[in-house]
Design a protein around this motif. Structure first.
Motif: not given
Ligand code: GAP
Length: 502
Positions: A210, A244, A252, A259, A261, A309, A330, A336, A369, A371, A373, A376
């Motif tokens: 992140e 992942e 997606f 990101q 953020e 957190y 999204l 936090r 926060e 945050a 994507g 995405r």
């Molecule tokens: N700092 C907090 C954080 O990272 P998260 O919900 O894990 O929170 C934030 O991630 C955003 O990042 C998500 O809402 C999504 O839009 C994007 N995101 C997270 N993992 C992703 C993935 N593997 N592929 C594409 N977008 C992703």
């Protein structure tokens, strides 16, 4: 909703258009692709940059007006992707950023325990399915498997809620034999790397999962260098990497993504007010870039589902074609608390408390926060824009808001001969100083309109014989296909007006 109501949009068609028209390609395409990684083509890059720039403008250049009537204060940052590994120990990612995984001994497939659905009843054979996106599809799948049974007796239970004594009854999604699934085991989502010449465990570092932690570790530097004080924010856009287990649904969920953020540092007692403020602001921003308010859902995450957190999180969810009729994430807006600053204070030994001279008190700010994507977000923009229209040659057009469209306009000389081309070229050279525009000379005009429809260009300006005599051009609007004439001198102003956000 602009998509034709009786025809659901198929993700396969969206993926195909993205490839055909240069938005998104599989990474390493000529080698058969690479699971979880994607490349943005020329138009996808422009679309992503437009979304990124709009977020940056809305956060850093012209941040929103706060509750006291003055603009809130937010500064930008671009921190390194690879940090001292102690950052990730402090944040809880090393050791904590895990998904429970189930392996199948027979097929060697690996599943996330919470995405594995088991159909239980009083009998001894329980089929399991993986990642069932469409709840309506469940009875059909079950019926196929249990042809002569009354399927109404089955209950759907997540694998992680099933007792280990019952694993022997379960038939995995990719086998025909029961009892091949293992107990869930923790699987780290951190992607590691070894900077320097020696590759050993002690030198292991991580690609950031992140962008947020780079903000927390620079909080003190920014307080000391930038004359900011709580409440204020630090915003960052950049790549993040997660191993992942099941990358899916196009871009997606991928292993490399981007990101956007912002960490908002505020006095602890004000957290609830700022939480509401940012949820409202973020929803408005998604609408300003063209997302349909009716397809956005604010999901207040249940306490039991919150990240370690977070004291409270609201996810901004969108109705993607693959989640329809449900919604999927999204952006997440999390409270936090002082979790991150207190962890970094503890692990680094550096004092991170803020001293408020006016009030003569010391405190660790709380953090709200938002945050989002970026990649995405691009997917959501494309899904939102994808409009089926059988009355036009392309059969489909992308209904991007003009401010997001990769090309704002196309300049089309009616014919490649005669005097149309020099006039079109001159207009193109003038407009490109301010707008991303296309000059398209070859093919018949219908084919050129069709191409621009498919890439979501909102306006086409056609140069014809009348242009030579009266300096007017035909402007064709993408959604309605309506045409009118406009003087060439007025085109830049026309586009400027259309670019303004909703
Ligand atoms: N700092 C907090 C954080 O990272 P998260 O919900 O894990 O929170 C934030 O991630 C955003 O990042 C998500 O809402 C999504 O839009 C994007 N995101 C997270 N993992 C992703 C993935 N593997 N592929 C594409 N977008 C992703």
């Amino acid at each position: 909703m602009t998509q034709s109501a009786d025809k659901p949009v198929d993700m396969k068609d969206i993926v195909a258009l993205c490839k055909r028209r240069g938005f998104i390609f599989q990474a390493s395409d000529i080698y058969g692709g690479y699971n979880g990684f994607w490349d943005f083509g020329p138009l996808g890059t422009e679309l992503k940059n437009n979304l990124r720039d709009s977020w940056w403008k809305n956060m850093v250049v012209t941040p929103p007006i706060g509750p006291d009537g003055t603009p809130v204060s937010i500064v930008g940052l671009d921190s390194a992707i690879i940090q001292n590994p102690r950052v990730w120990q402090a944040s809880g990612h090393v050791g904590g950023f895990n998904d429970p995984m189930v392996d199948c001994r027979e097929s060697k497939a690996r599943y996330r325990a919470d995405h594995l659905l088991v159909y239980t009843n009083d009998g001894d054979i329980w089929p399991a399915f993986y990642n069932v996106e469409d709840a309506a599809d469940i009875p059909r799948r079950l019926k196929k498997l249990k042809q002569n049974e009354d399927i109404s007796t089955y209950k759907i239970v997540s694998f992680d809620q099933i007792s280990a004594d019952d694993y022997a009854k379960i038939i995995g999604p990719d086998t025909k034999t029961a009892g091949t699934l293992t107990e869930p085991r923790q699987f780290s989502m951190m992607l590691d790397t070894f900077p320097g010449v020696i590759r050993d465990e002690e030198r292991k570092a991580y690609l950031r999962p992140e962008t947020a932690q780079g903000i927390f570790t620079n909080y003190k530097n920014i307080i000391d260098s930038m004359r900011v004080k709580p409440p204020f924010g630090i915003a960052q856009i950049g790549k993040a990497f997660r191993n992942e287990v099941t990358p899916r649904n196009f871009i997606f969920r991928s292993r490399e993504f981007e990101q956007m953020e912002m960490e908002w540092f505020c006095p602890p007692e004000d957290h609830a007010m700022w939480f509401e403020f940012w949820v409202d602001q973020r929803k408005k921003w998604w609408e300003s870039v063209g997302m349909d308010a009716n397809k956005i859902f604010l999901h207040d995450i249940e306490k039991s589902e919150l990240a370690h957190y977070s004291a409270r999180t609201i996810d901004i969810e969108y109705k993607y074609p693959f989640s329809d009729p449900n919604f999927d994430e999204l952006e997440g807006i999390a409270h936090r608390g002082d979790y991150d600053l207190s962890k970094h204070q503890e692990h680094s030994g550096q004092k991170l408390e803020y001293f408020d001279q006016q009030e003569n008190r010391r405190y660790l700010p709380h953090v709200i926060e938002p945050a989002a994507g970026l990649t995405r977000g691009v997917l959501a923009l494309i899904c939102e824009a994808y409009t089926i229209d059988e009355n036009r040659p392309s059969g489909v057009y992308l209904n991007f808001h003009p401010s997001m469209a990769p090309k704002k306009a196309a300049i089309l000389p009616l014919t490649a001969k005669e005097d149309h081309v020099p006039i079109a070229t001159k207009l193109y050279l003038d407009l490109r100083e301010e707008f991303s525009v296309d000059l398209d000379i070859k093919q018949n005009i219908g084919k050129r309109y069709a191409r621009q429809d498919e890439i979501g260009t909102p306006y086409c300006f056609t140069i014809d014989n009348d242009t030579i005599s009266d300096q007017t051009v035909t402007v064709r609007e993408r959604n309605t296909m309506a045409q009118e004439r406009i003087h060439m001198d007025k085109i830049a102003e026309f586009l400027r007006e259309k670019m303004k956000a909703v």
